[in-house]
Design a protein around this motif. Structure first.
Motif, mmCIF file in Angstrom:
data_model
loop_
_atom_site.group_PDB
_atom_site.id
_atom_site.type_symbol
_atom_site.label_atom_id
_atom_site.label_comp_id
_atom_site.label_asym_id
_atom_site.label_seq_id
_atom_site.Cartn_x
_atom_site.Cartn_y
_atom_site.Cartn_z
ATOM 1 N N ARG A 137 29.180 -16.892 -23.003
ATOM 2 C CA ARG A 137 27.827 -17.841 -22.373
ATOM 3 C C ARG A 137 28.350 -18.400 -20.735
ATOM 4 O O ARG A 137 27.103 -18.432 -19.616
ATOM 5 C CB ARG A 137 27.514 -19.708 -22.439
ATOM 6 N N THR A 138 29.741 -17.883 -20.379
ATOM 7 C CA THR A 138 29.908 -18.367 -19.053
ATOM 8 C C THR A 138 30.179 -16.849 -17.889
ATOM 9 O O THR A 138 29.422 -17.102 -16.979
ATOM 10 C CB THR A 138 31.597 -18.876 -18.856
ATOM 11 N N TYR A 139 30.248 -15.955 -19.154
ATOM 12 C CA TYR A 139 30.103 -14.767 -18.225
ATOM 13 C C TYR A 139 28.459 -14.120 -18.183
ATOM 14 O O TYR A 139 28.139 -13.255 -16.765
ATOM 15 C CB TYR A 139 30.830 -13.509 -18.869
ATOM 16 N N ALA A 140 28.022 -15.049 -18.486
ATOM 17 C CA ALA A 140 26.147 -14.172 -18.497
ATOM 18 C C ALA A 140 25.956 -15.017 -17.085
ATOM 19 O O ALA A 140 25.039 -13.838 -16.082
ATOM 20 C CB ALA A 140 25.611 -14.789 -19.192
ATOM 21 N N ALA A 141 26.159 -16.159 -16.368
ATOM 22 C CA ALA A 141 26.490 -16.293 -14.631
ATOM 23 C C ALA A 141 26.840 -15.013 -13.671
ATOM 24 O O ALA A 141 26.271 -14.556 -13.063
ATOM 25 C CB ALA A 141 26.712 -16.927 -14.855
ATOM 26 N N VAL A 142 27.856 -14.675 -14.328
ATOM 27 C CA VAL A 142 28.616 -13.588 -13.708
ATOM 28 C C VAL A 142 27.995 -12.459 -13.450
ATOM 29 O O VAL A 142 27.954 -11.477 -12.734
ATOM 30 C CB VAL A 142 30.351 -13.292 -14.354
ATOM 31 N N TRP A 143 27.344 -11.349 -15.085
ATOM 32 C CA TRP A 143 26.586 -10.576 -14.807
ATOM 33 C C TRP A 143 24.958 -10.673 -14.556
ATOM 34 O O TRP A 143 24.857 -9.740 -13.340
ATOM 35 C CB TRP A 143 25.983 -10.648 -16.571
ATOM 36 N N VAL A 144 24.144 -12.124 -14.220
ATOM 37 C CA VAL A 144 23.462 -12.076 -13.108
ATOM 38 C C VAL A 144 23.299 -12.322 -12.184
ATOM 39 O O VAL A 144 22.808 -10.976 -11.065
ATOM 40 C CB VAL A 144 23.096 -14.065 -13.747
ATOM 41 N N SER A 145 24.708 -12.347 -11.727
ATOM 42 C CA SER A 145 25.361 -11.903 -9.820
ATOM 43 C C SER A 145 25.520 -10.781 -9.757
ATOM 44 O O SER A 145 25.134 -9.591 -9.093
ATOM 45 C CB SER A 145 25.965 -12.580 -9.445
ATOM 46 N N ALA A 146 25.989 -9.513 -10.975
ATOM 47 C CA ALA A 146 26.218 -8.562 -11.005
ATOM 48 C C ALA A 146 24.806 -7.708 -10.699
ATOM 49 O O ALA A 146 24.862 -6.789 -9.942
ATOM 50 C CB ALA A 146 27.477 -7.790 -12.174
ATOM 51 N N ALA A 147 24.093 -8.051 -11.040
ATOM 52 C CA ALA A 147 22.462 -8.099 -11.937
ATOM 53 C C ALA A 147 21.877 -7.456 -10.138
ATOM 54 O O ALA A 147 21.136 -6.974 -9.852
ATOM 55 C CB ALA A 147 21.575 -8.309 -12.439
ATOM 56 N N GLY A 148 22.830 -8.701 -9.225
ATOM 57 C CA GLY A 148 21.959 -9.324 -7.631
ATOM 58 C C GLY A 148 22.522 -7.777 -7.625
ATOM 59 O O GLY A 148 21.875 -7.143 -6.295
ATOM 60 N N LEU A 149 23.249 -7.118 -6.967
ATOM 61 C CA LEU A 149 25.135 -6.714 -7.168
ATOM 62 C C LEU A 149 24.259 -5.149 -6.878
ATOM 63 O O LEU A 149 24.152 -4.642 -6.079
ATOM 64 C CB LEU A 149 25.750 -6.264 -7.040
ATOM 65 N N TRP A 150 23.402 -5.290 -7.960
ATOM 66 C CA TRP A 150 23.162 -3.598 -8.589
ATOM 67 C C TRP A 150 22.185 -3.273 -8.033
ATOM 68 O O TRP A 150 21.826 -2.762 -7.179
ATOM 69 C CB TRP A 150 22.654 -3.559 -10.374
ATOM 70 N N GLY A 179 19.018 -21.335 -23.538
ATOM 71 C CA GLY A 179 20.427 -21.362 -23.292
ATOM 72 C C GLY A 179 20.910 -19.055 -24.213
ATOM 73 O O GLY A 179 21.597 -18.726 -23.073
ATOM 74 N N VAL A 180 19.800 -18.629 -24.313
ATOM 75 C CA VAL A 180 19.581 -17.447 -24.325
ATOM 76 C C VAL A 180 19.737 -17.256 -22.977
ATOM 77 O O VAL A 180 20.624 -15.483 -22.759
ATOM 78 C CB VAL A 180 18.150 -16.835 -24.798
ATOM 79 N N LEU A 181 19.588 -18.079 -21.992
ATOM 80 C CA LEU A 181 19.776 -16.787 -20.800
ATOM 81 C C LEU A 181 21.061 -16.837 -19.931
ATOM 82 O O LEU A 181 22.126 -16.582 -18.784
ATOM 83 C CB LEU A 181 19.418 -17.610 -19.628
ATOM 84 N N LEU A 182 21.752 -17.629 -21.469
ATOM 85 C CA LEU A 182 23.860 -17.809 -21.138
ATOM 86 C C LEU A 182 23.811 -16.534 -22.058
ATOM 87 O O LEU A 182 25.397 -16.285 -21.589
ATOM 88 C CB LEU A 182 24.386 -19.052 -21.623
ATOM 89 N N GLY A 183 23.545 -16.256 -22.305
ATOM 90 C CA GLY A 183 23.844 -14.809 -23.237
ATOM 91 C C GLY A 183 23.942 -15.282 -24.673
ATOM 92 O O GLY A 183 23.963 -14.378 -26.048
ATOM 93 N N SER A 184 23.357 -16.154 -25.161
ATOM 94 C CA SER A 184 23.661 -17.292 -26.670
ATOM 95 C C SER A 184 23.019 -18.691 -26.087
ATOM 96 O O SER A 184 23.107 -19.327 -25.250
ATOM 97 C CB SER A 184 25.192 -17.176 -27.290
#
Length: 80
Positions: A12-25, A65-70
């Motif tokens: 759930r914490t890292y999902a926010a990081v993955w969203v920013s990584a998607a922005g970089l992609w 909560g699924v928007l945080l990965g779980s």
């Protein structure tokens, strides 16, 4: 097999990081973003706002909560 609370909290914490990584992609796909201190600050702010907004949504709509990965929230034993 259910995930441990520690794993759920990390997802759930890292999902926010993955969203920013998607922005970089996406930026890599042609959206030009200058890489300067302001961009770095805006990226950090965007991740923080995303996480906060999803947590607020989740308090009203647990499935968000699924928007945080779980959608499962971690539980912690009471501290003494």
């Amino acid at each position: 097999m259910p995930l441990s609370d520690a794993i759920v909290s990390l997802i759930r914490t890292y999902a926010a990081v993955w969203v920013s990584a998607a922005g970089l992609w996406l930026a890599d796909r042609g959206i030009e973003l200058p890489v300067d201190p302001a961009t770095i600050a805006v990226t950090g702010l965007a991740v923080s706002v995303y996480y906060a907004v999803v947590r607020v949504l989740e308090s009203r709509f647990p499935a968000a909560g699924v928007l945080l990965g779980s959608a499962k929230r971690p539980t912690y034993p009471p501290t003494s």
